[in-house]
Design a protein around this motif. Structure first.
Motif, PDB file in Angstrom:
ATOM      1  N   HIS A 191       0.841  -1.197   0.000  1.00  0.00           N
ATOM      2  CA  HIS A 191       0.000   0.000   0.000  1.00  0.00           C
ATOM      3  C   HIS A 191       0.874   1.244   0.000  1.00  0.00           C
ATOM      4  O   HIS A 191       2.067   1.181   0.304  1.00  0.00           O
TER       5      HIS A 191
ATOM      6  N   VAL B 166       0.624   5.264   1.296  1.00  0.00           N
ATOM      7  CA  VAL B 166      -0.187   6.107   2.176  1.00  0.00           C
ATOM      8  C   VAL B 166       0.038   7.583   1.860  1.00  0.00           C
ATOM      9  O   VAL B 166       1.177   8.032   1.731  1.00  0.00           O
TER      10      VAL B 166
ATOM     11  N   HIS C 172       4.182   7.019   3.434  1.00  0.00           N
ATOM     12  CA  HIS C 172       5.016   5.811   3.432  1.00  0.00           C
ATOM     13  C   HIS C 172       4.660   4.850   2.321  1.00  0.00           C
ATOM     14  O   HIS C 172       3.540   4.842   1.806  1.00  0.00           O
TER      15      HIS C 172
ATOM     16  N   ALA D  80       4.635   0.915   1.655  1.00  0.00           N
ATOM     17  CA  ALA D  80       4.671  -0.364   2.362  1.00  0.00           C
ATOM     18  C   ALA D  80       5.042  -1.459   1.377  1.00  0.00           C
ATOM     19  O   ALA D  80       4.379  -1.652   0.357  1.00  0.00           O
TER      20      ALA D  80
ATOM     21  N   PHE E 141       8.407  -0.335  10.682  1.00  0.00           N
ATOM     22  CA  PHE E 141       8.492   0.953   9.988  1.00  0.00           C
ATOM     23  C   PHE E 141       9.908   1.506  10.108  1.00  0.00           C
ATOM     24  O   PHE E 141      10.496   1.479  11.178  1.00  0.00           O
TER      25      PHE E 141
ATOM     26  N   GLU F 140       7.525   0.979   5.125  1.00  0.00           N
ATOM     27  CA  GLU F 140       7.023  -0.080   5.986  1.00  0.00           C
ATOM     28  C   GLU F 140       7.376  -1.401   5.323  1.00  0.00           C
ATOM     29  O   GLU F 140       7.317  -1.517   4.097  1.00  0.00           O
TER      30      GLU F 140
HETATM   31 FE   FE2 Z   1       1.142   1.205   6.311  1.00  0.00          FE
END
Ligand code: FE2
Length: 363
Positions: free
Chosen positions: A169, A171, A252, A254, A318, A331
């Motif tokens: 993902h 963000v 971030h 991931a 993280f 992440e």
């Molecule tokens: Fe996340």
């Protein structure tokens, strides 16, 4: 899905604008295990910018720096620092994606464009997302080159990597009050649906708070959580980001892995810095999440967090911010059935973030 007016095949790449892309490429290669794939610059006839394409698993990062001061890339870096400028989505038809999203409210950034070389034709277009971030639609079905016209192949060996497999993902942080506008953007303009919602009851620590909604595409492959700051006793971690990024942007990236213990061990050996939670987190872990195949001592040693829900569990960790500003971080996540985002870790995690904010004088 029959009503999916914007079919997305994958996240094609993520492009970061950097002050010094050559050194950033070195960092992502030696630190994160990415392999060089392709490049563009003066040597390839690009008089404007230098770009380095790196890959690991299905993840492709493009690192780009301007070669002159008056370029929008240079202005992006001056304002935001190093950060994500382009989220590129692979689609079957870039022009159709542009034609589907712009009448639904997207602001066009790059109209449908076709570039060609000996390797074929690459088609793309782009719309504006939060802040100065672009969402680019890339159709590379007719292209066989190393990345795109104007790029040459670079790197002949296949480095082992650390086991990062895909982007799980991406963000975005937006301003106070703007989350629902961007949720509506992804829903109405791109046909995404809302997966989960975390409000300040879930995400309030003693001081800083945020709200978050997770938007995903019709296939569930592309997930874009959107955060906004919430009022707390002290400055929200999201507000700290907005202050230093000078606006909304990607918070971030991931990266999914099938073996987080291996990946994080390697990343740590490579010098990547991670947030740490107190040792007490691991004393309570077994009671909170039940038995795990991974030894708790190994998780504690590396600082890996665990959460469980009805569908399974996940392991996550993280990094500290990867640049000088407290903005972009990474992440690492291993999913074992859970499709969540680690809600059970928010308190421990955000208290760790607040300790870092306090060290920076920003709490
Ligand atoms: Fe996340």
């Amino acid at each position: 899905m029959s009503d999916d007016f914007l079919p997305i095949q994958a996240i094609d790449h993520v492009e970061l604008y950097c002050g010094n892309a050559k050194q950033a490429a070195h960092f992502y290669q030696t630190g994160f295990g990415f392999a060089p794939v392709a490049g563009s610059g003066l040597e390839t006839g690009n008089r404007r910018a230098a770009s380095y394409v790196l890959a690991q698993g299905d993840i492709r990062l493009v690192l780009t720096a301007a070669l002159g001061p008056d370029d929008p890339i240079a202005r992006h870096v001056q304002l935001h620092g190093d950060g994500v400028a382009v989220i590129a989505l692979r689609v079957p038809d870039a022009a159709a994606a542009y034609r589907a999203t712009t009448p639904r409210g997207a602001t066009g950034a790059i109209p449908p464009t076709e570039v060609a070389d000996d390797h074929g034709r690459l088609r793309f277009a782009a719309i504006r997302a939060y802040g100065d971030t672009l969402i680019k639609f890339v159709d590379r079905a007719g292209y066989r080159g190393p990345f795109a016209p104007g790029y040459e192949a670079r790197g002949d060996s296949e480095p082992a990597g650390v086991g990062l497999a895909a982007i799980d993902h991406l963000v975005g942080n937006v301003e106070l009050g703007a989350m629902n506008r961007w949720v509506a953007f992804f829903a109405q303009t791109m046909g995404f649906s809302q997966l989960v919602h975390f409000d300040d009851a879930d995400i309030t620590t003693e001081y800083s708070a945020l709200m978050s909604k997770v938007m995903q595409d019709g296939t569930g492959r592309v997930k874009f959580p959107i955060n906004e700051p919430a009022e707390g006793k002290r400055k929200s971690q999201i507000q700290e980001y907005l202050d230093y990024y000078h606006g909304p942007g990607v918070q971030h990236i991931a990266c999914a892995t099938d073996d987080i213990i291996h990946a994080v061990s390697q990343l740590r050996d490579n010098g990547i810095e991670f947030l740490r939670v107190p040792a007490a987190y691991y004393d309570e872990l077994a009671a909170r999440v039940g038995p795990l195949p991974q030894p708790v001592e190994a998780l504690a040693d590396l600082g890996i967090l665990v959460d469980r829900d009805e569908e399974g569990y996940l392991l996550q960790i993280f990094t500290r911010p990867v640049g000088d500003r407290p903005t972009l971080f990474f992440e690492i996540i291993e999913r074992r059935g859970s499709r969540g985002f680690g809600k059970g870790n928010f308190r421990a995690l955000f208290e760790a973030i607040e300790r870092e904010q306090a060290r920076r004088g920003n709490l």
